[in-house]
Design a protein around this motif. Structure first.
Motif, PDB file in Angstrom:
ATOM      1  N   GLU A  79       0.819  -1.222   0.000  1.00 35.58           N
ATOM      2  CA  GLU A  79       0.000   0.000   0.000  1.00 35.58           C
ATOM      3  C   GLU A  79       0.851   1.269   0.000  1.00 35.58           C
ATOM      4  OE1 GLU A  79      -3.686  -0.114   2.416  1.00 35.58           O
ATOM      5  OE2 GLU A  79      -2.999  -2.105   3.051  1.00 35.58           O
ATOM      6  N   LEU A  80       2.030   1.172  -0.598  1.00 37.88           N
ATOM      7  CA  LEU A  80       2.976   2.287  -0.631  1.00 37.88           C
ATOM      8  C   LEU A  80       2.758   3.124  -1.889  1.00 37.88           C
ATOM      9  CD1 LEU A  80       5.476   3.318   1.012  1.00 37.88           C
ATOM     10  CD2 LEU A  80       6.888   1.909  -0.505  1.00 37.88           C
ATOM     11  N   LEU A  81       2.783   4.447  -1.719  1.00 39.37           N
ATOM     12  CA  LEU A  81       2.698   5.381  -2.837  1.00 39.37           C
ATOM     13  C   LEU A  81       3.624   6.565  -2.552  1.00 39.37           C
ATOM     14  CD1 LEU A  81      -1.167   5.450  -3.502  1.00 39.37           C
ATOM     15  CD2 LEU A  81       0.583   4.460  -5.005  1.00 39.37           C
ATOM     16  N   LEU A 144       7.953   2.703 -11.707  1.00 40.12           N
ATOM     17  CA  LEU A 144       7.789   2.359 -10.297  1.00 40.12           C
ATOM     18  C   LEU A 144       6.364   2.643  -9.839  1.00 40.12           C
ATOM     19  CD1 LEU A 144       8.832   1.547  -7.481  1.00 40.12           C
ATOM     20  CD2 LEU A 144       9.507   3.944  -7.153  1.00 40.12           C
ATOM     21  N   LEU A 145       5.829   3.792 -10.212  1.00 39.80           N
ATOM     22  CA  LEU A 145       4.471   4.140  -9.787  1.00 39.80           C
ATOM     23  C   LEU A 145       3.463   3.113 -10.289  1.00 39.80           C
ATOM     24  CD1 LEU A 145       2.606   6.096  -8.342  1.00 39.80           C
ATOM     25  CD2 LEU A 145       2.417   7.402 -10.485  1.00 39.80           C
ATOM     26  N   PHE A 146       3.597   2.694 -11.536  1.00 36.99           N
ATOM     27  CA  PHE A 146       2.696   1.657 -12.055  1.00 36.99           C
ATOM     28  C   PHE A 146       2.803   0.384 -11.221  1.00 36.99           C
ATOM     29  CE2 PHE A 146       1.774  -2.092 -14.584  1.00 36.99           C
ATOM     30  CZ  PHE A 146       0.525  -1.782 -15.096  1.00 36.99           C
ATOM     31  N   LEU A 150      -0.068  -1.447  -9.113  1.00 34.71           N
ATOM     32  CA  LEU A 150      -0.388  -2.846  -9.400  1.00 34.71           C
ATOM     33  C   LEU A 150      -0.413  -3.678  -8.114  1.00 34.71           C
ATOM     34  CD1 LEU A 150      -0.808  -5.380 -11.127  1.00 34.71           C
ATOM     35  CD2 LEU A 150       1.667  -5.405 -11.556  1.00 34.71           C
ATOM     36  N   LYS A 151       0.606  -3.508  -7.276  1.00 36.74           N
ATOM     37  CA  LYS A 151       0.656  -4.273  -6.026  1.00 36.74           C
ATOM     38  C   LYS A 151      -0.514  -3.890  -5.117  1.00 36.74           C
ATOM     39  CE  LYS A 151       2.363  -7.192  -3.094  1.00 36.74           C
ATOM     40  NZ  LYS A 151       3.555  -6.954  -2.270  1.00 36.74           N
ATOM     41  N   GLY A 209      -1.614  -7.743 -15.081  1.00 36.94           N
ATOM     42  CA  GLY A 209      -0.541  -7.896 -14.103  1.00 36.94           C
ATOM     43  C   GLY A 209      -1.013  -8.649 -12.874  1.00 36.94           C
ATOM     44  N   MET A 210      -2.249  -8.381 -12.450  1.00 34.33           N
ATOM     45  CA  MET A 210      -2.798  -9.063 -11.293  1.00 34.33           C
ATOM     46  C   MET A 210      -2.991 -10.560 -11.568  1.00 34.33           C
ATOM     47  SD  MET A 210      -6.030  -7.952  -8.887  1.00 34.33           S
ATOM     48  CE  MET A 210      -7.204  -7.809 -10.225  1.00 34.33           C
ATOM     49  N   ILE A 211      -3.502 -10.887 -12.736  1.00 33.12           N
ATOM     50  CA  ILE A 211      -3.699 -12.294 -13.112  1.00 33.12           C
ATOM     51  C   ILE A 211      -2.351 -13.018 -13.199  1.00 33.12           C
ATOM     52  CG2 ILE A 211      -4.516 -13.864 -14.912  1.00 33.12           C
ATOM     53  CD1 ILE A 211      -6.782 -12.526 -13.333  1.00 33.12           C
ATOM     54  N   LYS A 212      -1.335 -12.337 -13.694  1.00 33.35           N
ATOM     55  CA  LYS A 212       0.011 -12.929 -13.754  1.00 33.35           C
ATOM     56  C   LYS A 212       0.502 -13.267 -12.342  1.00 33.35           C
ATOM     57  CE  LYS A 212       4.787 -12.007 -15.134  1.00 33.35           C
ATOM     58  NZ  LYS A 212       5.750 -10.978 -15.581  1.00 33.35           N
TER      59      LYS A 212
END
Length: 256
Positions: A79-81, A144-146, A150-151, A209-212
């Motif tokens: 949850e880092l931004l 990095l932001l993407f 995604l995470k 990306g999530m499915i991967k």
């Protein structure tokens, strides 16, 4: 002789990073709640300081970092931004989006390669490689932001959807049996991520990306132990932005 690495927070993940650094011939100094960090800063000139605290403790940890260490900070929280560290005047921060987990009594488990970016990223990549944890370098702040978004989408979507479906459901169940609900939840979360970053993101690319990541461990349970806390925190942020998140509100009303 290599300069030491400071690890702030020696929990499960902190122990993994510490082992990697030691294997890479870096002396490691742990910082716990009992450590006088300012006193330590007067006697140690570290290569980097890796903040390994839980998300809820991150702000207190970042506030505690001495001025002379602000050019060598690395972070690895969920949850880092950028908004989480931008107020502290750090110089060329390093961030790793961790895609491996470590639970008590088990060795670390890799889902996919963990992306990293920043001044000290090479040290993280080289050290973790020595304990068979794959890491890859990113080449821009935008990349990095993407990856951070995604995470966040992965963690929040799986945890929060897990509150609304059968107990013990896996990410494989999620993609095969609850795809519509998964997408509604992730859309709400993506809308919030856009508010928190001031950027827009490709929803289709994020879902891919999530499915991967799902495929890295199809038996991964959706609902982690912090699922309720994550839902509450997400709803509080949405409220602060006056953002409508109808699916998350519906899950809250049924769950609580």
């Amino acid at each position: 002789m290599k300069r030491p690495i400071i690890v702030l927070g020696i929990g499960e993940l902190g122990s993994v990073f510490s082992r990697a650094f030691l294997k890479n011939n870096y002396p490691v100094y742990p910082i716990t709640r009992q450590t006088n960090i300012d006193e330590l800063a007067n006697i140690i000139n570290p290569e980097l300081i890796l903040v390994c605290t839980a998300e809820a403790d991150l702000q207190n940890a970042l506030q505690s970092i001495p001025k002379q260490w602000k050019d060598r900070v690395a972070m690895m929280q969920n949850e880092l931004l950028p908004r989480d560290w931008q107020t502290y005047n750090f110089i060329n921060v390093t961030v790793i989006s961790v895609w491996f987990e470590k639970k008590k009594g088990m060795d670390s488990k890799v889902l996919i390669s963990s992306p990293t970016y920043g001044k000290k990223a090479q040290i993280l990549l080289d050290s973790l490689a020595l304990i068979d944890i794959p890491v890859h370098m990113l080449n821009s702040k935008e990349g990095l932001l993407f990856e951070l978004v995604l995470k966040n989408i992965y963690i929040l979507t799986t945890n929060i959807t897990g509150l609304a479906i059968e107990k013990g459901a896996t990410v494989n169940d999620l993609r095969n049996q609850h795809l519509d609900l998964m997408r509604h939840v992730s859309n709400d979360i993506l809308a919030l991520q856009a508010q928190l970053t001031g950027q827009t993101f490709d929803a289709k690319k994020l879902e891919q990306g999530m499915i991967k990541a799902f495929q890295g461990d199809l038996e991964h349970k959706c609902m982690g132990r912090f699922a309720s806390v994550r839902l509450k925190r997400t709803l509080e942020l949405a409220k602060a932005f006056n953002l409508s998140v109808p699916t998350l509100k519906k899950i809250e009303s049924k769950h609580f």
